[in-house]
Design a protein around this motif. Structure first.
Motif, PDB file in Angstrom:
ATOM      1  N   UNK A   1      -2.680  -7.099   1.161  1.00  0.00           N
ATOM      2  CA  UNK A   1      -2.144  -5.753   0.910  1.00  0.00           C
ATOM      3  C   UNK A   1      -0.626  -5.880   0.859  1.00  0.00           C
ATOM      4  N   UNK A   2      -0.051  -5.662  -0.324  1.00  0.00           N
ATOM      5  CA  UNK A   2       1.364  -5.994  -0.526  1.00  0.00           C
ATOM      6  C   UNK A   2       2.291  -4.804  -0.347  1.00  0.00           C
ATOM      7  N   UNK A   3       1.740  -3.604  -0.242  1.00  0.00           N
ATOM      8  CA  UNK A   3       2.603  -2.420  -0.165  1.00  0.00           C
ATOM      9  C   UNK A   3       3.047  -2.149   1.262  1.00  0.00           C
ATOM     10  N   UNK A   4       4.119  -1.347   1.393  1.00  0.00           N
ATOM     11  CA  UNK A   4       4.657  -1.021   2.716  1.00  0.00           C
ATOM     12  C   UNK A   4       3.911   0.157   3.321  1.00  0.00           C
ATOM     13  N   UNK A   5       3.170   0.873   2.481  1.00  0.00           N
ATOM     14  CA  UNK A   5       2.454   2.057   2.952  1.00  0.00           C
ATOM     15  C   UNK A   5       1.165   2.155   2.152  1.00  0.00           C
ATOM     16  N   UNK A   6       0.099   2.595   2.809  1.00  0.00           N
ATOM     17  CA  UNK A   6      -1.179   2.724   2.125  1.00  0.00           C
ATOM     18  C   UNK A   6      -1.914   3.897   2.750  1.00  0.00           C
ATOM     19  N   UNK A   7      -2.699   4.608   1.965  1.00  0.00           N
ATOM     20  CA  UNK A   7      -3.534   5.660   2.558  1.00  0.00           C
ATOM     21  C   UNK A   7      -4.588   4.985   3.451  1.00  0.00           C
TER      22      UNK A   7
END
Ligand SMILES: [Zn+2]
Ligand SMILES: [Zn+2]
Length: 385
Positions: A306-312
């Motif tokens: 998971x590369x994003x800084x924020x995820x739902x």
């Protein structure tokens, strides 16, 4: 200087006239030429990331020219990171270091007030500070500083430092005509890249590259979300001899055609099943439901990054899709080593970035277009054109 500033979460950016920043010791003053926009900027503006300095100038993929160099960042010189016994921070200072001072190699040429001969010693000398000269091109990334002392920093994992500070989040960033940055966290820009094309390398490229490393060596690689990072990473992955499977929003014909034009062997909707089990997958889209989807797509022993800084939130899923030594992991920020490695690699591939340019004062429109997926490739603000 002109800058686009965020006064409070959830409000649009505002064009403002601010006093020109001045470089503190250890900083460089940079005349911004281009600044990439990133999904992280949306998370800052929307308040998904909860610790911004406010007001803040966003923007963390900055390409510019060194306009001035602060005290302590002298061309061609190194920098003292740690002082030994008897030289306490604030009490003594090293005034000048010889050219090319590397740990164990250099020597202190002169010592400032309060450091008496024989009392203090240099215990360690920091990593090489790039040779920043006025007029030189420089890149400023998301990681703007770290403590340099904690266990993470000492182990080369400064991306996890509790005291790390981030450009365009806690430090004013590049949606402005000028900015200042800690010279130790800046990179020279490879010659081959014009300013605009270089900007997306600094986050989309760099954090993408870290994610690719974390994904392992597998040949069949899935990319979930085909935006700025994926369009760079597919080029690196193909150069490494991998097959790329691109997952977009269902029915995003333009995004899928773009991925195929860059060499994806297969494209499909985010919840589709690829024709072959994947060795690894990287999720760039901030949607938690993609985690179980990607786990279902990878083979036993495969990794989902998971590369994003924020995820739902990630929905619950049956253990059977994790079973078989599948791994789910996140990637956080970047280290300077990632930057040095990736900026050396990009011209070899060579990575070509497709950019969609906006003037600085259109930053709100640029962010809206990013949110709505109205362009392919990477959005970049042009500053001091
Ligand atoms: Zn630290
Ligand atoms: Zn970013």
């Amino acid at each position: 200087m002109r800058a686009m500033i965020l006064d409070r979460s959830g409000s649009p950016l505002r064009l403002a006239e601010l006093p020109d920043p001045r470089p503190a010791p250890g900083q460089i003053l940079v005349r911004v030429k281009a600044c990439g926009i990133c999904r992280t900027d949306l998370h800052v503006v929307d308040g998904d990331l909860t610790e911004p300095k406010l007001p803040i100038v966003p923007g963390h993929q900055i390409v510019g020219e060194v306009a001035a160099v602060g005290e302590g960042v002298l061309p061609g010189q190194g920098e003292v990171a740690v002082l030994g016994k008897g030289v306490l921070p604030g009490q003594g200072e090293v005034a000048v270091l010889g050219k090319g001072v590397l740990p164990g190699q250099g020597e202190v040429a002169a010592v400032g007030k309060g450091v008496l001969p024989g009392q203090g010693e240099v215990a360690a000398v920091g990593e090489w500070t790039p040779d920043f000269r006025v007029g030189q091109r420089v890149g400023i990334p998301w990681l703007g500083g770290s403590c340099g002392r904690c266990a993470y920093c000492r182990e080369g994992r400064e991306n996890l430092c509790d005291e790390a500070r981030y450009t365009g989040y806690q430090i004013d960033g590049g949606f402005a005509e000028l900015c200042v940055a800690d010279a130790r966290f800046c990179f020279p820009i490879p010659e081959a890249y014009p300013n605009l094309q270089a900007a997306p390398l600094l986050c989309a490229g760099l954090i993408g590259y870290r994610s690719l490393r974390m994904a392992g060596e597998g040949r069949r690689l899935g990319l979930y979300g085909f935006g700025a990072a994926a369009h760079i990473l597919i080029q690196v992955a193909r150069w490494q001899g991998r097959e790329v499977y691109a997952f977009t929003k269902a029915g995003d014909k333009a995004g899928q055609a773009f991925a195929r034009s860059l060499g994806a062997v297969w494209t499909g909707g985010a919840l589709d099943t690829p024709p072959e089990p994947l060795d690894a997958a990287i999720i760039f889209a901030p949607a938690g439901e993609l985690v179980p989807a990607a786990l279902r797509a990878v083979r036993k022993g495969g990794t989902v990054v998971c590369a994003g800084i924020h995820m739902s939130d990630i929905p619950s899923f049956p253990y059977s899709i994790l079973w078989g030594e599948r791994v789910v992991r996140s990637v956080a920020n970047l280290t300077r080593r990632d930057g040095e490695e990736f900026l050396a690699l990009a011209p070899q591939v060579p990575v070509r970035t497709e950019v969609h340019a906006y003037p600085l004062e259109d930053a709100n429109r640029a962010l809206d277009d990013l949110r709505a997926g109205r362009f392919t490739g990477a959005g970049v603000l042009v500053v001091n054109g």
